[in-house]
Design an enzyme around this catalytic site. Structure first.
Site, short mmCIF file in Angstrom:
data_model
loop_
_atom_site.label_atom_id
_atom_site.label_comp_id
_atom_site.label_asym_id
_atom_site.label_seq_id
_atom_site.Cartn_x
_atom_site.Cartn_y
_atom_site.Cartn_z
N THR A 86 0.87 -1.18 0.00
CA THR A 86 0.00 0.00 0.00
C THR A 86 0.90 1.23 0.00
O THR A 86 1.03 1.91 1.01
CB THR A 86 -0.93 0.03 1.23
OG1 THR A 86 -0.11 -0.14 2.42
CG2 THR A 86 -1.97 -1.06 1.19
N THR A 122 -1.04 -2.93 5.35
CA THR A 122 -1.30 -1.75 6.18
C THR A 122 -2.24 -0.82 5.42
O THR A 122 -1.87 -0.31 4.36
CB THR A 122 0.03 -1.03 6.50
OG1 THR A 122 0.90 -1.96 7.12
CG2 THR A 122 -0.19 0.17 7.42
N GLU A 147 0.66 -6.95 10.46
CA GLU A 147 1.98 -7.52 10.75
C GLU A 147 2.88 -6.40 11.24
O GLU A 147 2.69 -5.26 10.88
CB GLU A 147 2.55 -8.21 9.51
CG GLU A 147 2.64 -7.33 8.27
CD GLU A 147 3.76 -6.34 8.28
OE1 GLU A 147 4.77 -6.64 8.94
OE2 GLU A 147 3.63 -5.27 7.66
N LEU A 149 6.43 -6.90 11.18
CA LEU A 149 7.79 -7.39 10.96
C LEU A 149 8.71 -6.29 10.47
O LEU A 149 8.33 -5.38 9.74
CB LEU A 149 7.80 -8.60 10.03
CG LEU A 149 7.28 -8.51 8.62
CD1 LEU A 149 8.35 -7.99 7.68
CD2 LEU A 149 6.84 -9.89 8.19
N ASN A 207 3.54 2.32 14.28
CA ASN A 207 4.57 2.94 13.45
C ASN A 207 4.70 4.43 13.72
O ASN A 207 5.79 4.99 13.67
CB ASN A 207 4.30 2.67 11.97
CG ASN A 207 4.88 1.32 11.54
OD1 ASN A 207 5.52 0.64 12.33
ND2 ASN A 207 4.64 0.94 10.30
N LEU A 249 16.07 4.94 20.00
CA LEU A 249 16.53 6.23 20.52
C LEU A 249 17.92 6.54 19.94
O LEU A 249 18.70 7.24 20.55
CB LEU A 249 16.57 6.15 22.05
CG LEU A 249 16.10 7.36 22.85
CD1 LEU A 249 14.75 7.87 22.36
CD2 LEU A 249 16.01 7.01 24.32
N GLY A 252 20.45 10.30 14.55
CA GLY A 252 21.26 10.25 13.33
C GLY A 252 20.47 10.80 12.17
O GLY A 252 19.70 11.76 12.30
N CYS A 259 7.96 1.73 5.07
CA CYS A 259 6.86 1.72 6.03
C CYS A 259 6.69 3.03 6.81
O CYS A 259 5.69 3.72 6.63
CB CYS A 259 7.02 0.57 7.02
SG CYS A 259 6.80 -1.02 6.22
N ARG A 329 13.91 2.01 -0.60
CA ARG A 329 12.74 2.89 -0.63
C ARG A 329 12.93 4.02 0.39
O ARG A 329 13.26 3.77 1.54
CB ARG A 329 11.46 2.11 -0.33
CG ARG A 329 11.01 1.25 -1.51
CD ARG A 329 9.81 0.42 -1.15
NE ARG A 329 10.13 -0.58 -0.14
CZ ARG A 329 9.23 -1.34 0.48
NH1 ARG A 329 7.94 -1.19 0.20
NH2 ARG A 329 9.59 -2.23 1.37
#
Ligand code: UDX
Length: 434
Positions: A86, A122, A147, A149, A207, A249, A252, A259, A329
């Site tokens: 998605t 998602t 999921e 993962l 997320n 945490l 950078g 995702c 990506r």
């Protein structure tokens, strides 16, 4: 049990192989014939540790097969997992649901009465309720089972998940899915049974929280840069509070990948449609902080090169959005590489696994076969993806080939003392030079 898995990207391919390893008979379905042929021959088309062995074993066992034919899935299986992508819509924040809709359109006419469709993709909250009507019209059931993962740990996360979330409208449907996952449930994996909307939201909420945690520490890094403070000490200190914790945490260059960036944007877009955009306006800031880290890295490189990157040779270590993955990506590393190029630098990139993907998508960048090769004659070295290979690289190996000993550690994982001792000017996000 007889299962089908529709969509064999990194989620679907991993899920299919993992379910076969639990003893189920699994048929993987994808519209991409080349991918299906590859998987059927036992080869994984992307880099995911542990998956090639698992997939080859399961194909050899005869429990795992692949096809392009959705009708075959309908005839083969009682439970169908929808695992298609998605992505973000071009020029918009919202998610592109065309692959979910296409997968359902291909599958629904072939569903046997009493079978179960399990959504794993998602999706924006409310999608499952819309799909439920189609599935119920075929006398089948629908549940949503997000999921969680992580790339690089996909096999482990699929076989030993932190939790199983099942959104359902009937107990019977939820029970069927629990039968598929029986060994995990017996092993004590927590199960959260809920409604469809909550199950959809759990994924994007998780997320969003992770993205917020990263941007929080990166915002602190900006303050550290302005005050002479040190972000790594700060993160270590606050992480000892068990309510905060050390994970996610690491300050950078920030988050990328397929995702977190698109999920927080799709969540904001959906909130707007629902009239609760204010509730998620903080995610806009999370996104901005994340983007600013990329710009700051380019600024650091430019400052080190005397104020301009024009004509400079920049060595970029890393192309994948994170280590142990060949996924590029929304890769922060490649974003920085392109910005340096746009400012007139000659950029040479090296990554242990993502070179082919990077070359295909960004043919204007130059590529090298090793870190040392990428650093030949470099005016500045940028460490942008924290592969173990780069942490283990001794500065002396690069000292011999670079034009100037300057390094920006965009991931705060290099040994600052060592690099400084070896005569390098070391700059990092949220830290001072020694
Ligand atoms: C993420 C979620 O972790 C996973 O649960 C979900 O199913 C999919 O999205 P993934 O995209 O594989 O997984 O990567 P993740 O390990 O979460 O890292 C995301 C990005 O954040 C990477 O670019 C990584 O470098 C960055 N990151 C992570 C940081 O910058 N700092 C951190 O402390 C942690």
């Amino acid at each position: 049990m007889k299962l089908s898995v529709i969509g064999t990207g990194y989620l679907g391919a991993t899920h299919a192989a993992a379910m076969a390893s639990l003893g189920h008979e699994v048929l993987g379905v994808d519209v991409d014939a080349a991918k299906v042929a590859m998987l059927q021959s036992g080869t994984v088309p992307f880099h995911e540790p542990g998956l090639p062995e698992l997939l080859a074993d399961q194909v050899a066992s005869g429990r795992l097969r692949f096809t392009t034919d959705a009708a075959e899935a309908g005839a083969h299986a009682d439970v169908h997992f929808v695992c298609v992508g998605t992505p973000q819509r071009k020029g918009e924040y919202a998610a592109d649901l065309r692959y979910v809709d296409a997968a359902m359109a291909a599958l629904v006419p072939h569903l046997r009465a009493g079978s179960l469709v399990v959504g794993k993709s998602t999706v924006p909250v409310g999608t499952a309720a819309r799909l439920l009507e189609q599935v119920e019209a075929a006398d089948a059931d629908l549940v949503w089972n997000p999921e969680f993962l992580r790339e690089g740990f996909a096999v482990e996360d699929t076989l030993r998940p932190d939790r199983i979330v099942i959104g359902a409208t009937s107990e019977r449907a939820a029970k069927t899915l629990l039968d598929v996952y029986e060994s995990m449930v017996t092993a004590g994996t927590p199960v959260i049974s809920t409604d469809l909307a909550t199950a959809e939201l759990v994924k994007v909420a998780a997320n969003s929280f992770l993205a917020t945690k990263i941007s929080f520490i990166n915002a602190m890094a900006e303050v550290c840069e302005a005050t002479g403070a040190d972000i790594t000490s700060l993160a270590e200190a606050i992480g000892h509070d068990a309510r905060i914790g050390h994970r996610f945490l690491r300050a950078g260059l920030g988050f990328g990948g397929g995702c977190l960036p698109k999920d927080i944007r799709a969540f904001m877009a959906r909130a707007g449609e629902l009239g609760v955009d204010q509730a998620l306006s903080f995610l806009k800031e999370v996104d901005s902080i994340n983007q600013r880290r990329r710009a700051r890295t380019v600024d650091l490189a430019r400052e080190m090169c005397g104020g301009s990157l024009a004509g400079m040779r920049v060595c970029v270590l890393g192309a994948a959005f994170k280590p142990d993955s060949d996924d590029i990506r929304d890769s922060p590393a490649l974003d920085v590489a392109l910005s340096c190029q746009q400012q007139g630098a000659a950029v040479r990139v090296y990554d242990p696994y993502a070179m082919d993907n990077a070359r295909t998508s960004f043919p204007t960048l130059a590529y090298a076969d090793s870190a040392v090769d990428a650093a030949v004659d470099a005016d500045v070295v940028l460490h942008l993806t924290e592969w173990r290979e780069f942490a283990e690289l001794h500065p002396a190996e690069l000292s011999a080939v670079v034009r100037e000993r300057r390094i920006v550690d965009g991931r705060n994982t290099l040994d600052r003392e060592l690099w400084t001792r070896e005569g390098w000017t070391h700059r990092a996000l949220g830290r001072q030079s020694l």
